[in-house]
Design a protein around this motif. Structure first.
Motif, mmCIF file in Angstrom:
data_model
loop_
_atom_site.group_PDB
_atom_site.id
_atom_site.type_symbol
_atom_site.label_atom_id
_atom_site.label_comp_id
_atom_site.label_asym_id
_atom_site.label_seq_id
_atom_site.Cartn_x
_atom_site.Cartn_y
_atom_site.Cartn_z
ATOM 1 N N ALA A 58 -25.191 63.605 -90.296
ATOM 2 C CA ALA A 58 -24.017 64.341 -89.802
ATOM 3 C C ALA A 58 -24.409 65.097 -88.536
ATOM 4 C CB ALA A 58 -23.492 65.273 -90.877
ATOM 5 N N LEU A 59 -24.849 64.343 -87.539
ATOM 6 C CA LEU A 59 -25.343 64.934 -86.301
ATOM 7 C C LEU A 59 -24.266 65.739 -85.585
ATOM 8 C CD1 LEU A 59 -27.721 63.209 -83.873
ATOM 9 C CD2 LEU A 59 -25.756 64.395 -82.972
ATOM 10 N N GLY A 60 -23.064 65.198 -85.479
ATOM 11 C CA GLY A 60 -21.978 65.894 -84.781
ATOM 12 C C GLY A 60 -21.633 67.233 -85.421
ATOM 13 N N PRO A 61 -21.361 67.267 -86.730
ATOM 14 C CA PRO A 61 -21.086 68.549 -87.372
ATOM 15 C C PRO A 61 -22.257 69.528 -87.259
ATOM 16 C CG PRO A 61 -20.293 66.776 -88.753
ATOM 17 C CD PRO A 61 -21.074 66.137 -87.631
ATOM 18 N N GLY A 62 -23.481 69.020 -87.361
ATOM 19 C CA GLY A 62 -24.650 69.877 -87.224
ATOM 20 C C GLY A 62 -24.770 70.463 -85.830
ATOM 21 N N LEU A 63 -24.527 69.626 -84.827
ATOM 22 C CA LEU A 63 -24.564 70.086 -83.442
ATOM 23 C C LEU A 63 -23.510 71.151 -83.200
ATOM 24 C CD1 LEU A 63 -25.249 69.951 -80.399
ATOM 25 C CD2 LEU A 63 -23.704 67.964 -80.264
ATOM 26 N N LEU A 64 -22.284 70.882 -83.608
ATOM 27 C CA LEU A 64 -21.193 71.827 -83.386
ATOM 28 C C LEU A 64 -21.442 73.153 -84.100
ATOM 29 C CD1 LEU A 64 -18.447 72.335 -82.094
ATOM 30 C CD2 LEU A 64 -17.386 71.268 -84.097
ATOM 31 N N SER A 65 -21.947 73.081 -85.331
ATOM 32 C CA SER A 65 -22.264 74.295 -86.074
ATOM 33 C C SER A 65 -23.371 75.087 -85.388
ATOM 34 C CB SER A 65 -22.675 73.954 -87.509
ATOM 35 O OG SER A 65 -21.605 73.358 -88.198
ATOM 36 N N SER A 66 -24.361 74.397 -84.876
ATOM 37 C CA SER A 66 -25.463 75.066 -84.171
ATOM 38 C C SER A 66 -24.965 75.741 -82.903
ATOM 39 C CB SER A 66 -26.551 74.054 -83.813
ATOM 40 O OG SER A 66 -27.101 73.495 -84.979
ATOM 41 N N LEU A 67 -24.074 75.082 -82.191
ATOM 42 C CA LEU A 67 -23.507 75.687 -80.977
ATOM 43 C C LEU A 67 -22.697 76.925 -81.329
ATOM 44 C CD1 LEU A 67 -22.419 72.476 -79.046
ATOM 45 C CD2 LEU A 67 -24.283 74.047 -78.437
ATOM 46 N N GLY A 68 -21.958 76.861 -82.430
ATOM 47 C CA GLY A 68 -21.196 78.027 -82.865
ATOM 48 C C GLY A 68 -22.108 79.198 -83.172
ATOM 49 N N MET A 69 -23.194 78.931 -83.905
ATOM 50 C CA MET A 69 -24.122 80.009 -84.248
ATOM 51 C C MET A 69 -24.810 80.591 -83.020
ATOM 52 S SD MET A 69 -25.895 78.972 -87.850
ATOM 53 C CE MET A 69 -26.427 77.353 -87.368
ATOM 54 N N LEU A 85 -28.829 57.283 -86.600
ATOM 55 C CA LEU A 85 -27.544 57.239 -85.939
ATOM 56 C C LEU A 85 -26.571 58.193 -86.621
ATOM 57 C CD1 LEU A 85 -26.093 55.490 -83.765
ATOM 58 C CD2 LEU A 85 -25.422 53.982 -85.617
ATOM 59 N N ALA A 86 -25.841 58.966 -85.826
ATOM 60 C CA ALA A 86 -24.808 59.850 -86.382
ATOM 61 C C ALA A 86 -23.784 58.977 -87.091
ATOM 62 C CB ALA A 86 -24.154 60.648 -85.267
ATOM 63 N N ASN A 87 -23.629 59.189 -88.399
ATOM 64 C CA ASN A 87 -22.734 58.302 -89.157
ATOM 65 C C ASN A 87 -21.837 59.038 -90.142
ATOM 66 O OD1 ASN A 87 -24.544 58.981 -91.153
ATOM 67 N ND2 ASN A 87 -25.409 56.936 -91.363
ATOM 68 N N LYS A 88 -21.622 60.332 -89.894
ATOM 69 C CA LYS A 88 -20.750 61.101 -90.795
ATOM 70 C C LYS A 88 -20.033 62.175 -89.999
ATOM 71 C CE LYS A 88 -19.442 62.740 -94.889
ATOM 72 N NZ LYS A 88 -18.655 62.067 -95.868
ATOM 73 N N GLY A 89 -18.725 62.243 -90.115
ATOM 74 C CA GLY A 89 -17.955 63.315 -89.500
ATOM 75 C C GLY A 89 -17.735 63.147 -88.008
ATOM 76 N N LEU A 90 -17.535 64.262 -87.349
ATOM 77 C CA LEU A 90 -17.303 64.259 -85.907
ATOM 78 C C LEU A 90 -18.460 63.587 -85.180
ATOM 79 C CD1 LEU A 90 -16.099 67.963 -85.623
ATOM 80 C CD2 LEU A 90 -14.669 65.933 -85.337
ATOM 81 N N GLY A 91 -18.154 62.784 -84.161
ATOM 82 C CA GLY A 91 -19.197 62.124 -83.384
ATOM 83 C C GLY A 91 -19.852 60.949 -84.076
ATOM 84 N N ASP A 92 -19.217 60.409 -85.102
ATOM 85 C CA ASP A 92 -19.737 59.267 -85.859
ATOM 86 C C ASP A 92 -19.941 58.081 -84.922
ATOM 87 O OD1 ASP A 92 -20.093 56.989 -87.435
ATOM 88 O OD2 ASP A 92 -18.572 57.548 -88.889
#
Length: 182
Positions: A58-69, A85-92
């Motif tokens: 879940a690279l996309g959700p992890g990235l977005l959450s990290s940017l928020g923090m 490969l990002a394969n879950k959620g946003l940015g799949d």
């Protein structure tokens, strides 16, 4: 997530909700990033060394959450570590380089630039990470891409350089006999 001193929070049901992930992560950043790197680095390194490959990325959700923090701390560095490969959620990225994915990663770049955050990517040699999708973020945010051997993880190259400015405009005046070259 965070400084690794608290149990991670998983938003599995919210992996496709951009606003929820970003806004909640901004609020949590003040709660779960409580220790400076000097006090949490060993714990973070231990967590990274103990990661196991498998399941979803879940690279996309992890990235977005990290940017928020990190959004409340200009000069922060977000380092994405991925073995696949990002394969879950946003940015799949299993869906390919769709317009929706391109816009997602561009939005993440915009957030980073507007908040003075650099994004770097660490991939494992031989993994299926789509660096071509992630590379523009590192370019726009003064980050880097590093391919590493999993048996010899070294983040020194990504963390040693201090960010000395964000949102800086530079105006240069040259003598008429001089010119800039690419």
């Amino acid at each position: 997530m965070g400084d690794c001193t608290q149990k991670p929070i998983i938003y599995d049901s919210k992996f496709t909700d951009f606003d929820y992930l970003y806004n909640n992560s901004m609020e949590m950043g003040y709660e779960i990033l409580t220790k400076p790197v000097s006090q949490s680095a060993d714990k973070v390194i231990d967590q990274v060394k103990n990661l196991q490959a498998g399941g979803i990325t879940a690279l996309g959700p992890g990235l977005l959450s990290s940017l928020g923090m990190a959004s409340g701390s200009p000069g922060s560095k977000v380092i994405i570590c991925t073995d696949g490969l990002a394969n879950k959620g946003l940015g799949d990225m299993e869906k390919g380089t769709s317009e929706e994915n391109i816009k997602f990663y561009e939005s993440c770049s915009d957030i980073a630039v507007n908040n003075g955050i650099s994004i770097s990517v660490v991939t494992i040699k031989g993994s299926a990470c789509k660096v071509d999708m992630l590379g523009p973020m590192t370019d726009r945010t003064a980050g880097a891409i590093l391919r590493v051997n999993p048996s010899n993880l070294d983040f020194g190259e990504l963390t040693k350089e201090e960010m000395i400015g964000t949102k800086v405009n530079l105006k240069a005046f040259l003598h008429y006999g001089l010119a800039f070259k690419n």
